[in-house]
Design a protein around this motif. Sequence first.
Motif, PDB file in Angstrom:
ATOM      1  N   GLY A 115     -28.441 -71.416 -21.072  1.00  0.00           N
ATOM      2  CA  GLY A 115     -29.231 -72.417 -20.361  1.00  0.00           C
ATOM      3  C   GLY A 115     -29.521 -72.002 -18.937  1.00  0.00           C
ATOM      4  N   ARG A 116     -29.122 -72.837 -17.991  1.00  0.00           N
ATOM      5  CA  ARG A 116     -29.365 -72.559 -16.577  1.00  0.00           C
ATOM      6  C   ARG A 116     -28.192 -71.845 -15.902  1.00  0.00           C
ATOM      7  NH1 ARG A 116     -33.446 -74.699 -13.724  1.00  0.00           N
ATOM      8  NH2 ARG A 116     -35.001 -75.830 -14.952  1.00  0.00           N
ATOM      9  N   VAL A 117     -27.293 -71.326 -16.705  1.00  0.00           N
ATOM     10  CA  VAL A 117     -26.104 -70.676 -16.163  1.00  0.00           C
ATOM     11  C   VAL A 117     -26.091 -69.206 -16.585  1.00  0.00           C
ATOM     12  CG1 VAL A 117     -23.603 -70.769 -15.933  1.00  0.00           C
ATOM     13  CG2 VAL A 117     -24.904 -72.879 -16.358  1.00  0.00           C
ATOM     14  N   PHE A 118     -25.775 -68.327 -15.642  1.00  0.00           N
ATOM     15  CA  PHE A 118     -25.763 -66.883 -15.865  1.00  0.00           C
ATOM     16  C   PHE A 118     -24.396 -66.311 -15.492  1.00  0.00           C
ATOM     17  CE2 PHE A 118     -29.999 -68.285 -14.902  1.00  0.00           C
ATOM     18  CZ  PHE A 118     -30.822 -67.586 -15.782  1.00  0.00           C
ATOM     19  N   LEU A 119     -24.089 -65.166 -16.069  1.00  0.00           N
ATOM     20  CA  LEU A 119     -22.874 -64.432 -15.716  1.00  0.00           C
ATOM     21  C   LEU A 119     -23.265 -63.089 -15.120  1.00  0.00           C
ATOM     22  CD1 LEU A 119     -20.752 -65.020 -18.961  1.00  0.00           C
ATOM     23  CD2 LEU A 119     -20.686 -66.345 -16.831  1.00  0.00           C
ATOM     24  N   ALA A 120     -22.498 -62.643 -14.119  1.00  0.00           N
ATOM     25  CA  ALA A 120     -22.760 -61.349 -13.484  1.00  0.00           C
ATOM     26  C   ALA A 120     -21.440 -60.725 -13.062  1.00  0.00           C
ATOM     27  CB  ALA A 120     -23.678 -61.517 -12.274  1.00  0.00           C
ATOM     28  N   GLY A 121     -21.395 -59.401 -13.057  1.00  0.00           N
ATOM     29  CA  GLY A 121     -20.190 -58.704 -12.635  1.00  0.00           C
ATOM     30  C   GLY A 121     -19.054 -58.872 -13.624  1.00  0.00           C
ATOM     31  N   ASP A 122     -17.821 -58.939 -13.118  1.00  0.00           N
ATOM     32  CA  ASP A 122     -16.648 -58.974 -13.990  1.00  0.00           C
ATOM     33  C   ASP A 122     -16.596 -60.205 -14.876  1.00  0.00           C
ATOM     34  OD1 ASP A 122     -15.852 -56.592 -12.918  1.00  0.00           O
ATOM     35  OD2 ASP A 122     -14.095 -57.372 -11.877  1.00  0.00           O
ATOM     36  N   SER A 123     -17.263 -61.271 -14.525  1.00  0.00           N
ATOM     37  CA  SER A 123     -17.284 -62.439 -15.409  1.00  0.00           C
ATOM     38  C   SER A 123     -18.054 -62.135 -16.691  1.00  0.00           C
ATOM     39  CB  SER A 123     -17.910 -63.647 -14.702  1.00  0.00           C
ATOM     40  OG  SER A 123     -19.277 -63.410 -14.428  1.00  0.00           O
ATOM     41  N   ALA A 124     -18.946 -61.126 -16.625  1.00  0.00           N
ATOM     42  CA  ALA A 124     -19.760 -60.745 -17.779  1.00  0.00           C
ATOM     43  C   ALA A 124     -19.226 -59.518 -18.495  1.00  0.00           C
ATOM     44  CB  ALA A 124     -21.204 -60.491 -17.340  1.00  0.00           C
ATOM     45  N   HIS A 125     -18.529 -58.648 -17.777  1.00  0.00           N
ATOM     46  CA  HIS A 125     -18.063 -57.397 -18.375  1.00  0.00           C
ATOM     47  C   HIS A 125     -16.948 -56.788 -17.546  1.00  0.00           C
ATOM     48  CE1 HIS A 125     -20.562 -55.672 -15.166  1.00  0.00           C
ATOM     49  NE2 HIS A 125     -21.566 -56.396 -15.638  1.00  0.00           N
ATOM     50  N   VAL A 126     -15.950 -56.236 -18.202  1.00  0.00           N
ATOM     51  CA  VAL A 126     -14.880 -55.504 -17.523  1.00  0.00           C
ATOM     52  C   VAL A 126     -14.643 -54.208 -18.283  1.00  0.00           C
ATOM     53  CG1 VAL A 126     -13.727 -57.497 -16.489  1.00  0.00           C
ATOM     54  CG2 VAL A 126     -13.129 -56.796 -18.823  1.00  0.00           C
ATOM     55  N   ASN A 127     -14.124 -53.204 -17.586  1.00  0.00           N
ATOM     56  CA  ASN A 127     -13.912 -51.895 -18.189  1.00  0.00           C
ATOM     57  C   ASN A 127     -12.840 -51.145 -17.416  1.00  0.00           C
ATOM     58  OD1 ASN A 127     -16.662 -51.865 -16.443  1.00  0.00           O
ATOM     59  ND2 ASN A 127     -15.468 -50.023 -16.009  1.00  0.00           N
ATOM     60  N   ASN A 128     -12.332 -50.061 -18.013  1.00  0.00           N
ATOM     61  CA  ASN A 128     -11.370 -49.252 -17.274  1.00  0.00           C
ATOM     62  C   ASN A 128     -12.086 -48.580 -16.098  1.00  0.00           C
ATOM     63  OD1 ASN A 128     -11.737 -46.174 -17.634  1.00  0.00           O
ATOM     64  ND2 ASN A 128     -11.961 -46.879 -19.744  1.00  0.00           N
ATOM     65  N   PRO A 129     -11.363 -48.244 -15.032  1.00  0.00           N
ATOM     66  CA  PRO A 129     -12.007 -47.789 -13.794  1.00  0.00           C
ATOM     67  C   PRO A 129     -12.369 -46.309 -13.761  1.00  0.00           C
ATOM     68  CG  PRO A 129      -9.648 -47.913 -13.461  1.00  0.00           C
ATOM     69  CD  PRO A 129      -9.908 -48.427 -14.850  1.00  0.00           C
ATOM     70  N   ILE A 130     -12.121 -45.557 -14.850  1.00  0.00           N
ATOM     71  CA  ILE A 130     -12.361 -44.118 -14.827  1.00  0.00           C
ATOM     72  C   ILE A 130     -13.859 -43.842 -14.815  1.00  0.00           C
ATOM     73  CG2 ILE A 130     -11.918 -41.916 -15.970  1.00  0.00           C
ATOM     74  CD1 ILE A 130      -9.440 -43.258 -17.244  1.00  0.00           C
ATOM     75  N   GLY A 131     -14.350 -43.337 -13.709  1.00  0.00           N
ATOM     76  CA  GLY A 131     -15.778 -43.127 -13.506  1.00  0.00           C
ATOM     77  C   GLY A 131     -16.364 -44.061 -12.466  1.00  0.00           C
ATOM     78  N   GLY A 132     -15.624 -45.107 -12.115  1.00  0.00           N
ATOM     79  CA  GLY A 132     -16.066 -46.016 -11.055  1.00  0.00           C
ATOM     80  C   GLY A 132     -17.370 -46.731 -11.359  1.00  0.00           C
ATOM     81  N   LEU A 133     -17.483 -47.327 -12.559  1.00  0.00           N
ATOM     82  CA  LEU A 133     -18.768 -47.900 -12.971  1.00  0.00           C
ATOM     83  C   LEU A 133     -18.833 -49.430 -12.935  1.00  0.00           C
ATOM     84  CD1 LEU A 133     -19.557 -45.576 -16.024  1.00  0.00           C
ATOM     85  CD2 LEU A 133     -20.354 -45.360 -13.664  1.00  0.00           C
TER      86      LEU A 133
ATOM     87  N   GLN B  65     -19.462 -47.494 -23.012  1.00  0.00           N
ATOM     88  CA  GLN B  65     -19.364 -46.230 -23.742  1.00  0.00           C
ATOM     89  C   GLN B  65     -18.864 -45.104 -22.844  1.00  0.00           C
ATOM     90  OE1 GLN B  65     -23.041 -45.329 -25.797  1.00  0.00           O
ATOM     91  NE2 GLN B  65     -23.014 -47.231 -26.964  1.00  0.00           N
ATOM     92  N   GLN B  66     -19.364 -45.047 -21.614  1.00  0.00           N
ATOM     93  CA  GLN B  66     -18.948 -43.963 -20.723  1.00  0.00           C
ATOM     94  C   GLN B  66     -17.487 -44.075 -20.310  1.00  0.00           C
ATOM     95  OE1 GLN B  66     -21.474 -41.869 -17.747  1.00  0.00           O
ATOM     96  NE2 GLN B  66     -22.643 -43.762 -17.791  1.00  0.00           N
ATOM     97  N   THR B  67     -17.044 -45.284 -19.958  1.00  0.00           N
ATOM     98  CA  THR B  67     -15.671 -45.427 -19.487  1.00  0.00           C
ATOM     99  C   THR B  67     -14.665 -45.210 -20.618  1.00  0.00           C
ATOM    100  OG1 THR B  67     -15.850 -47.852 -19.719  1.00  0.00           O
ATOM    101  CG2 THR B  67     -16.231 -46.908 -17.529  1.00  0.00           C
ATOM    102  N   ILE B  68     -15.011 -45.632 -21.828  1.00  0.00           N
ATOM    103  CA  ILE B  68     -14.141 -45.369 -22.974  1.00  0.00           C
ATOM    104  C   ILE B  68     -14.050 -43.857 -23.213  1.00  0.00           C
ATOM    105  CG2 ILE B  68     -13.914 -45.610 -25.477  1.00  0.00           C
ATOM    106  CD1 ILE B  68     -15.171 -48.430 -25.133  1.00  0.00           C
ATOM    107  N   ALA B  69     -15.203 -43.175 -23.176  1.00  0.00           N
ATOM    108  CA  ALA B  69     -15.221 -41.721 -23.372  1.00  0.00           C
ATOM    109  C   ALA B  69     -14.479 -41.003 -22.260  1.00  0.00           C
ATOM    110  CB  ALA B  69     -16.663 -41.224 -23.451  1.00  0.00           C
ATOM    111  N   ASN B  70     -14.606 -41.491 -21.022  1.00  0.00           N
ATOM    112  CA  ASN B  70     -13.908 -40.870 -19.891  1.00  0.00           C
ATOM    113  C   ASN B  70     -12.392 -40.915 -20.096  1.00  0.00           C
ATOM    114  OD1 ASN B  70     -16.337 -40.381 -18.624  1.00  0.00           O
ATOM    115  ND2 ASN B  70     -16.188 -42.126 -17.231  1.00  0.00           N
ATOM    116  N   LYS B  71     -11.898 -42.062 -20.523  1.00  0.00           N
ATOM    117  CA  LYS B  71     -10.458 -42.209 -20.731  1.00  0.00           C
ATOM    118  C   LYS B  71      -9.999 -41.302 -21.870  1.00  0.00           C
ATOM    119  CE  LYS B  71      -6.833 -45.731 -21.311  1.00  0.00           C
ATOM    120  NZ  LYS B  71      -6.217 -45.325 -22.578  1.00  0.00           N
ATOM    121  N   LYS B  72     -10.744 -41.270 -22.967  1.00  0.00           N
ATOM    122  CA  LYS B  72     -10.365 -40.425 -24.101  1.00  0.00           C
ATOM    123  C   LYS B  72     -10.337 -38.955 -23.694  1.00  0.00           C
ATOM    124  CE  LYS B  72     -11.852 -43.433 -27.894  1.00  0.00           C
ATOM    125  NZ  LYS B  72     -12.808 -43.609 -29.032  1.00  0.00           N
TER     126      LYS B  72
END
Length: 410
Positions: free
Chosen positions: A289-307, A353-360
């Motif tokens: 509706g009239r509500v949006f998510l941005a940043g960590d509220s919408a997505h989180v990932n491991n920090p490898i690669g700084g993305l 995809q990139q952060t998962i691959a970076n960790k692996k």
Amino acid sequence: MRTTMSDRPVLIAGGGPVGILLALALAQRNIPVRLYEASDAINEAPRASTLHPATLEMISALGLLDDVIGQGLIAPTFQFWDRPTRRIVAEFDHAILAKDTKIPFVVQCEQHKIARLGLERLKAFPHASVSFGAPVASIADCGDHVEITTQTGLGMETVSGSYLVGADGGRSTVRKALNIDFEGYTFPERFLVLTTPFDFATEHGVAFRAYFSDPDEWANLFKVSGDDGKGRWRAVFPTVPGQTDEEVLDESATEARLQKFFPKAGRYDIFHRNIYRVHQRVAASFRKGRVFLAGDSAHVNNPIGGLGLNCGVHDAMQLADQLAAVMLDQRPETDLDRYNGIRRPMNIEYVQQQTIANKKRLEERGPAAREANFDHLRRTAADPVAHRAFLMRTSLLESVRKNASLAGAS
């Protein structure tokens, strides 16, 4: 007098860098905005600090680039190391992107500094306000507007706005209130961050961003300027699942980790120790509706690669463009549907995809697979065409160019 959409402010929950830069971008477009942050002040705990060229372009458009560079460190290169042998496997140089961007380097600038810089700029706009110590307690989508209830020093207050953006972190109150699933998983191991003034660049030739592959204990090492400008190095290690906080953070245990990493005479000065859980999760939808998510509220990932932070800023800039265009009657309201349609797949393809691959890549145990990874990195770094393509993707320039073409489509 008739109330138009542009008369009602955009409401933002969350006073981190994503929420504050979104507020600034809207304010600069003459859109009224009101931001609410649950904490009493900007969180200054050591967190994200890497700003890639694609994000620096956006920071520049907001007029903050010189300030960010002034409070951070320019990092033109980054390295991959084989930790057991302490050998550099490959080094990548953003200078190869000079024809692709006017900012062919990374800046290491702690996220609390970015938030502070944006907050200072917001003070110039009378149609922007920021309230700290004001958590959003409830939300309501009323069809033609939204309402939030926030806790203030004077009690509960109900505020009306045109739209609401949840930029309130991985535990987002807004996302939970919308009953939007946070799809993905949590790693069994936690990550330990140790901050030290020891100069790994001078002593060992480590770039300001470096990734260490090790079948037993991978590591990341990167430098920030610190609030005093004297420089701090952050070392990141995985912990053993099941270890208690006390075991991981024990002074002798953290000293032993650093001595095993790079042995030196005398003890390491350790200014800060932190341990945290790491997730790979994406909200099932970035809009309801009239509500949006941005940043960590919408997505989180491991920090490898700084993305992660970078992608959050990209969310904010696209959302600012779309909200402003709709509220100023330059685009139809249906245009807002494209925010979720573009940003969610973009995060999955370029960040998850990139952060998962970076960790692996860093934790790979098989000797043959490790050598294959190293050989691929060496060949990529040695080939100018492959080198550029690799950096276009890792710096998120490729994603931003693709995002722009999708966002600009009618």
